[in-house]
Design a protein around this motif. Structure first.
Motif, short mmCIF file in Angstrom:
data_model
loop_
_atom_site.label_atom_id
_atom_site.label_comp_id
_atom_site.label_asym_id
_atom_site.label_seq_id
_atom_site.Cartn_x
_atom_site.Cartn_y
_atom_site.Cartn_z
N ALA A 97 0.83 -1.20 0.00
CA ALA A 97 0.00 0.00 0.00
C ALA A 97 0.87 1.25 0.00
O ALA A 97 0.61 2.21 -0.75
N VAL A 98 1.91 1.27 0.82
CA VAL A 98 2.82 2.42 0.86
C VAL A 98 3.51 2.59 -0.49
O VAL A 98 3.63 3.71 -1.01
N PHE A 99 3.97 1.50 -1.07
CA PHE A 99 4.66 1.58 -2.36
C PHE A 99 3.77 2.20 -3.43
O PHE A 99 4.20 3.11 -4.15
N PHE A 100 2.55 1.70 -3.58
CA PHE A 100 1.69 2.20 -4.65
C PHE A 100 1.24 3.64 -4.39
O PHE A 100 1.09 4.42 -5.34
N SER B 245 2.47 11.22 2.09
CA SER B 245 1.33 10.31 2.00
C SER B 245 1.73 8.89 2.42
O SER B 245 0.96 8.19 3.08
N GLY B 246 2.93 8.47 2.03
CA GLY B 246 3.41 7.15 2.44
C GLY B 246 3.56 7.03 3.95
O GLY B 246 3.23 6.01 4.54
N VAL B 247 4.04 8.11 4.60
CA VAL B 247 4.16 8.11 6.06
C VAL B 247 2.79 7.95 6.71
O VAL B 247 2.60 7.16 7.65
N LEU B 248 1.82 8.69 6.20
CA LEU B 248 0.48 8.62 6.77
C LEU B 248 -0.15 7.24 6.58
O LEU B 248 -0.76 6.69 7.50
N VAL B 249 -0.01 6.68 5.39
CA VAL B 249 -0.59 5.35 5.12
C VAL B 249 0.07 4.29 5.99
O VAL B 249 -0.60 3.43 6.57
#
Length: 354
Positions: A197-200, A220-224
């Motif tokens: 999920a973080v990657f995409f 956004s990756g940090v939040l996800v």
């Protein structure tokens, strides 16, 4: 700040001058860390000598990442044999299937696989999907998946492999039970979902043609990552170390910002938007210069537009108009916004628009 920019330019010049040597050094470091991690994870089984690790890493420094994967699999199976015959047999089956899948679908993605497995081993996995999302394509997602699965499968076999030291009639039944347990490892499945999920999220956002897309993708990756792991802890009631989570996020953010600094750092303050036409098309171009430290570098202006136009299309295109963001005609949508395309006929320079 000037010293930082000078260091960046010096590092990039050094890399461009000694490209082959730098790549070999990076490959050597990646192979050395991977083999050391395998040795450390199964140190009680068959410890590998430092000389053997150095020779194998040096061998990998001049070859493709596929060699790293094959040697890593060989060393891993060697460790399984030191644990127990049962672990060796189960490990051989898993490694064979794993290698067949890798060479069928992921040749060349060995570093993503190795990075995911090694970083999970040190409990700092967040950096892997963020950096891969910034630098690689969708194929890296499969590499992250296989690396995560390889870590959990190897960890499980290494910890539970000492139950039997002899071959017996019940080994087949135990192996089937073990495979069932490995494939339904809840922690492994959750981590695969979180990392993918973080990657995409990072990959898709950094491809959006907006200012600071890479930085927005990192945030956004940090939040996800934090949201998904937090939800998992709440639902499963697991315990989490605040220090480990903070270190994981800090390393991921630091590494991703370093990638942005060296790989993609445009100067959004000097954006120019170009529009021109030929007999068949209207063209809307957004030119974003790369940010470089040059004390005497002039600010680009409209006089540079013909040269840029020739570089963009390979030939002189007539009547090209150039605006900065502040000079874009009032009332017209910017290129990339709703209404920017197909809004009347674009006239040539000096003529009125419809």
């Amino acid at each position: 700040m000037k010293a930082l920019w000078k260091g960046r330019e010096a590092a990039l010049r050094f890399y461009s001058s000694y490209d082959a040597y730098c790549r070999a050094a990076i490959k050597f470091a990646a192979a050395f860390l991977t083999f050391t991690a395998v040795n450390a994870a199964f140190g009680y089984a068959v410890p590998m000598s430092g000389l053997l690790i150095l020779i194998a890493a040096a061998f990998c420094s001049f070859l493709s990442s596929n060699v790293l994967i094959v040697l890593g699999a060989v060393f891993l199976e060697r460790q399984f044999w030191g644990v127990s015959p049962e672990a060796a047999l189960a490990g051989a089956v898993v490694i064979l299937i794993w290698l067949l899948l890798y060479f069928s679908f992921l040749p060349g993605k060995g570093y993503a696989v190795a990075a995911a497995a090694v970083m999970l081993g040190v409990k700092l996995p967040f950096a892997v999907p963020v950096v891969c999302g910034l630098l690689m394509g969708p194929g890296a997602a499969a590499g992250i998946l296989m690396g995560t699965a390889a870590y959990y499968l190897a960890s499980d076999l290494g910890q539970k492999g000492q139950v039997s030291q002899e071959w017996g009639a019940e080994m087949l039944e135990r192996l089937l039970e073990r495979f069932h347990t490995l494939l339904l490892n809840q922690e492994m499945l959750v981590m695969i979902v979180v990392l993918l999920a973080v990657f995409f999220v990072v990959y898709l956002i950094r491809r959006i043609p907006v200012s600071y897309s890479w930085q927005i993708g990192i945030l956004s990756g940090v939040l996800v990552y934090g949201l998904l792991l937090g939800m998992n802890r709440l639902l499963t009631g697991g315990e989490a170390s605040l220090f480990d989570a903070a270190a994981d996020l800090f390393l991921g953010i630091l590494s991703s910002l370093a990638v942005c600094f060296f790989r993609f750092y445009p100067d959004y303050r000097r954006v120019q938007r170009l529009q021109f036409e030929d007999d068949d098309y209207y063209y809307y171009v957004k030119a974003v210069p790369k940010l470089k430290y040059e004390e005497d570098a002039p600010r680009p202006d409209e006089e540079e537009a013909p040269d840029r136009k020739e570089r963009l299309n390979g030939e002189n295109l007539p009547d090209m108009e150039v605006w900065t963001d502040e000079e874009w005609p009032a009332g017209e949508a910017l290129p990339g916004q709703a209404g920017a395309f197909g809004k009347g006929r674009m006239s040539r320079k000096g003529e009125e628009r419809e």
